[in-house]
Structures are given as C-alpha cells and as structure tokens.
Design an enzyme around this catalytic site. Sequence first.
Site, PDB file in Angstrom:
ATOM      1  N   ASP A  97       0.937  -1.263   0.040  1.00  0.00           N
ATOM      2  CA  ASP A  97      -0.054  -0.064   0.031  1.00  0.00           C
ATOM      3  C   ASP A  97       0.937   1.208   0.159  1.00  0.00           C
ATOM      4  O   ASP A  97       1.930   1.427   0.756  1.00  0.00           O
ATOM      5  CB  ASP A  97      -0.973   0.105   1.250  1.00  0.00           C
ATOM      6  CG  ASP A  97      -2.360   0.330   1.055  1.00  0.00           C
ATOM      7  OD1 ASP A  97      -2.609   1.140   0.046  1.00  0.00           O
ATOM      8  OD2 ASP A  97      -3.151  -0.518   1.450  1.00  0.00           O
ATOM      9  N   ASP A 198      -3.182   4.344  -2.374  1.00  0.00           N
ATOM     10  CA  ASP A 198      -4.286   4.877  -1.419  1.00  0.00           C
ATOM     11  C   ASP A 198      -4.799   6.233  -1.930  1.00  0.00           C
ATOM     12  O   ASP A 198      -3.809   7.150  -1.897  1.00  0.00           O
ATOM     13  CB  ASP A 198      -4.023   4.492  -0.079  1.00  0.00           C
ATOM     14  CG  ASP A 198      -4.970   4.918   0.924  1.00  0.00           C
ATOM     15  OD1 ASP A 198      -6.097   4.342   1.027  1.00  0.00           O
ATOM     16  OD2 ASP A 198      -4.728   6.102   1.449  1.00  0.00           O
ATOM     17  N   GLU A 247      -6.472   3.607  -5.911  1.00  0.00           N
ATOM     18  CA  GLU A 247      -7.937   3.602  -5.274  1.00  0.00           C
ATOM     19  C   GLU A 247      -8.284   5.265  -5.891  1.00  0.00           C
ATOM     20  O   GLU A 247      -7.716   6.167  -5.343  1.00  0.00           O
ATOM     21  CB  GLU A 247      -7.740   3.726  -3.834  1.00  0.00           C
ATOM     22  CG  GLU A 247      -9.189   4.049  -3.123  1.00  0.00           C
ATOM     23  CD  GLU A 247      -9.013   4.191  -1.689  1.00  0.00           C
ATOM     24  OE1 GLU A 247     -10.041   3.797  -0.969  1.00  0.00           O
ATOM     25  OE2 GLU A 247      -8.242   4.799  -1.209  1.00  0.00           O
ATOM     26  N   HIS A 315     -11.189  -4.194   2.886  1.00  0.00           N
ATOM     27  CA  HIS A 315     -11.058  -3.899   4.113  1.00  0.00           C
ATOM     28  C   HIS A 315     -11.717  -2.669   4.557  1.00  0.00           C
ATOM     29  O   HIS A 315     -12.167  -2.339   5.744  1.00  0.00           O
ATOM     30  CB  HIS A 315      -9.376  -3.403   4.533  1.00  0.00           C
ATOM     31  CG  HIS A 315      -8.992  -2.352   3.542  1.00  0.00           C
ATOM     32  ND1 HIS A 315      -9.069  -2.263   2.386  1.00  0.00           N
ATOM     33  CD2 HIS A 315      -8.778  -1.225   3.943  1.00  0.00           C
ATOM     34  CE1 HIS A 315      -8.376  -1.046   2.211  1.00  0.00           C
ATOM     35  NE2 HIS A 315      -8.364  -0.295   2.862  1.00  0.00           N
ATOM     36  N   ASP A 316     -12.741  -2.142   3.551  1.00  0.00           N
ATOM     37  CA  ASP A 316     -13.533  -0.937   3.939  1.00  0.00           C
ATOM     38  C   ASP A 316     -14.839  -1.285   3.737  1.00  0.00           C
ATOM     39  O   ASP A 316     -15.797  -0.493   3.778  1.00  0.00           O
ATOM     40  CB  ASP A 316     -12.936   0.366   3.040  1.00  0.00           C
ATOM     41  CG  ASP A 316     -11.897   1.064   3.477  1.00  0.00           C
ATOM     42  OD1 ASP A 316     -11.595   0.870   4.548  1.00  0.00           O
ATOM     43  OD2 ASP A 316     -11.110   1.566   2.637  1.00  0.00           O
TER      44      ASP A 316
END
Length: 551
Positions: A97, A198, A247, A315-316
Amino acid sequence: MSDWWKNAIGYQIYPRSFKDSNGDGIGDIKGIIEKLPYLEWLGVDFIWLNPIYASPNFDNGYDISDFRAVQPEFGTMADFKELLKKAHEKNIRIIMDLVINHTSNQHPWFIEAAKSKESPYRDYYLWENATKEKMPNEWQSFFGGSTWTYHDLTEQAYFHVFAPEQPDLNWKNPQMRAEIKEMIQWWLDLGIDGFRLDAISHIQKAPWDFPISTNPWAPFMNVTGIEAYMTELKEIFDRYPIMTVGEASGVSSREAVDWTSEDGFLNMIFELEHNVRKGELGSERIDPLEMKKVLFRWQKDLDQKGWNALYVENHDNPRIVSILGDESEKSAKAIATMYILLKGTPFIYQGQEIGMTNYSFTSINQIDAKDTHHYYQTLLDQGYSSKQALKIATDWTRDHARTPMQWESDSSAGFSTGKPWMPINPNTKGLNVARQKESSASVLRYYRQLIQLRKTNSVFVEGSFDELLVDSPQVFAYLRTEKNRQVFVIVNMGAEEVTVKLPETMIAQVWQILIRNNESLMVKEQMQLEPFDAAAFETQLIEEKYKKEKQ
C-alpha cells in the site's frame, strides 16, 4: 512479460487480522509467512498488503509516521525481507500500500511543520490563516466534520480530507514530492512488485473558494492538474516491471481509459461505484441491477483500451455474502463466478474465499473503526436510541471485514493463541479453511477451481466482453469471446427463481460446461434459474458465423 498482472490473481491481506504468530492477538508478518503454502495452493499470484508501516494506528496504519519502518506489532524489516524472499520462491509477488495523500500528525515532517510558520517543513502540508470560529472554507472531510483543524500555536489551520490525525501533503511543493519519489524508489529497489495507491485521486485540491453544490467531496476528487503529479509518479513506475493499482474515486469509467491504457498513469484502478445500496437504514443491501449496470459499464468502456481491477470485497466494506448473497455457500459461489470471469485482474479479500460473513455486533465497544464511532454518536445526537444507532452504524461498518481470518473451528479460529484484537465470528465452528479444504463441494474448492479456470484460459484475459439479458434486474449474463472461442457466463444474483430467454444464435452452438454450482444447469432457449444459480459454458463458434462477425 511486462504485463504479467493481466493473467494474475491478487489476494488482499489485512495483516492485523490474517494470522498471529506470537500470541499477542494481532496478526503479523511471520503469520503471513506461515500461510504462504496455503496461498500457493489456492493459486494466488500476488499479495496486496494493507499498510505495515510505522504508525500511531489512529486509522489502522493509514496514518504513517515513518514510510521506511515496519510497525513493531507486525514485526521487523528483517521479517518483511524474509516474507519477500519466501513469497518470491513460491512465485508470489508482493504489492505494498502506498499512502502519499497524507501522513500521520506524528510524522517528523508534520511535527517540525507545526513548530513554526518558518519551519522548512511548513510547506510540506496545507496551512491557511484561520480562527477557531472561522475556518478557511466550509469543506467537509470523509470522516465527518471540517477538512480543517485549527492550530493554536501558529494561529492557522491545516487541511485533511480524512481525520485531523492525517494531515494532507502539499503536492505543489517540489521538495516534498522529491522525498516521496525517493521513498518510492527505496521500496522498489528492495524488490517489491508494485503498489496499491491509496486515495491517490485526492492529491490535487481545487482552489479554496471552490463552491460545493451536490458532491461535498468534489474539491478533492480527481481535480484538474492531478495529471502532472501522476505523470511524475509514472516515470518512476515505468523503470520497474511492477504492477500499480490506484484507489481513484472520482475517476469515471471513461476517464479510466486514459488512466489505465498503455500510456496511462497506472495499470488499473479500483472503481468505487458498484456498491449501490438500497433498503432502510440499518438493513441496507446491494441493489443487483444497479451493481450490474456499473460493473458492465466499466467492462464496456475499458473493453478495447485500459484495464479493470475486479473486486467485491476489501478492508473498507462489509462481507459480500451478507450484503448481496444470502450467506449460503451457493451465493458465495455465484458471486465469485460473476466477477472473477470478467475482464480485468481479480482481487480476493482474505476470508472471501471461504464465504466469511458479517459479524453481529452487540456493543459499540466491539467496534474499532473511528468513522463508525463518529456515525454512532451522530445518530445518538439525532435522537436515535442506542439500540437503533448501533444497528444503523454497524450495518455497513468496515469492521465486518476486519474480524480475524477463520482458519480452524476452535474458539480462536486458529488465528491466535492470545486474545484477538477484534471479536471472532462464532460461525468459525463450521465456517473455516480447514473444514472447507477437506470438502470437494466447498466455497474454497470452488474458488480454487475458478482461479485455475481463469489462469489456464486466455479468453478471460484477451477476450472481448458483451452483455446479455440487459433488462433482467437480477441475472448477470455475458459473453467473453476470443477469436472463434466463446464463454457464456450466467448468474442469478437474486433470491427468487427466474426464467430467461437466450438469443437463438446461442442455442445453435454446442456448449460445454466449464464450472457451475448447480448440476442441472444447461444452455437452452428458456433457462430456469434457481436462486443464486451460476455457471460458465464454452463453445467453438460455428465457422461461418465467426467469419461473418469478423467482417
């Protein structure tokens, strides 16, 4: 090959919840190393690791205090190098990440920047004159409240699109950018295989007087001018045989063509549109038709140029079998069939491959996510009872995805010998890796079969995409075609039986079964689909028809 990622399957690991090797209740790097044989058996080609960097952990690692250090609870840099080495020995790549929109407020840069307006690091962040009563503008952060936090010592406010503990970096500052680029190269030279970027579409901000109309986050979502910064990053990425996935909220499916084509900034981006909710607050689900419209629009727009990143969990977000399926093994298999055979690089989130479900939270104290706590308090302030507020706030909380991975049937799920940092879902007794590995009809075995199917059939990489049964509100149906080979995928994403009529041209073909979750499924003019039926069939196109289509 340089575009190795096109025929690869990704597996996302949330390190804190994957596997604990030392009994402190927190997953770690050695736990990941321990499970590499499992990932190899599953057929995974690369791992995307959520942040393992040094962090005060206000936002579980997305608030970084040292870009080049490993968070001690996860292990050491030596542990990470061992993971990299052992993963590579198994032909599994590692994607990190990359969080470069913001840092932690405990990062040395921000600590120095906050000391004085004259600090050489002051301009690494975004500061403006303000008073406690009046902020520079009315913009709202993703976590709720103002994007500005007042700083008493210097009588200015600093900007943050997330929490006040995560101040945004000032990408207009060339010295800051130079340090970020040096850090990126440091990790790539260490031997990692790429980055998931990210919140990358937020690095450029609109002028502070930008008026907000309908979208409160428009001033920092894919704002004009971001192209210059993305081009600088691309220049680094292009020097290495790596994979990059962004993202990138605010980047439309049409804009994604330019972002992800051969001369684009990144190899692929995660779209954030398809989780379209419907239903009452506290019991929302994904709308299958709206999800289909979004997914298939991205397929069509990127069919000839550009590349998709395919996912249904991360994960969100809550667990997909709980918000789209009915938590059955059959619905888990249906969802997998629907998205893994689309055009793009599929990502599987830990636990998804066994059909892990949402957790029934009974207290706000079981919740770790700060945004959920903020939402819960807001609901209480609006007059909801604590029971109502808990139901609504936890319905879509990201913590559903963060309960520990269910490896075994014991009370600790084989995750840890100590007390886990988050509660373990009691259904681990029957829903776990060990049990599913033994069953040929399990969700896990189905995922393994799908992965092999995809990796051994070039039609899923190179083939074009054509939608079928456009008007069906619950059936996802499409064709993948490469030369004279065609695959037909059909999935009933509804809890009701439905009968669909296929085009006559398809009935003339001879179809062979590739995979299905209902043994009675066959291609015929009137296909009766039971709830969550799913199948993929293949055919060799009749030569005359194939020639005609090519003309």
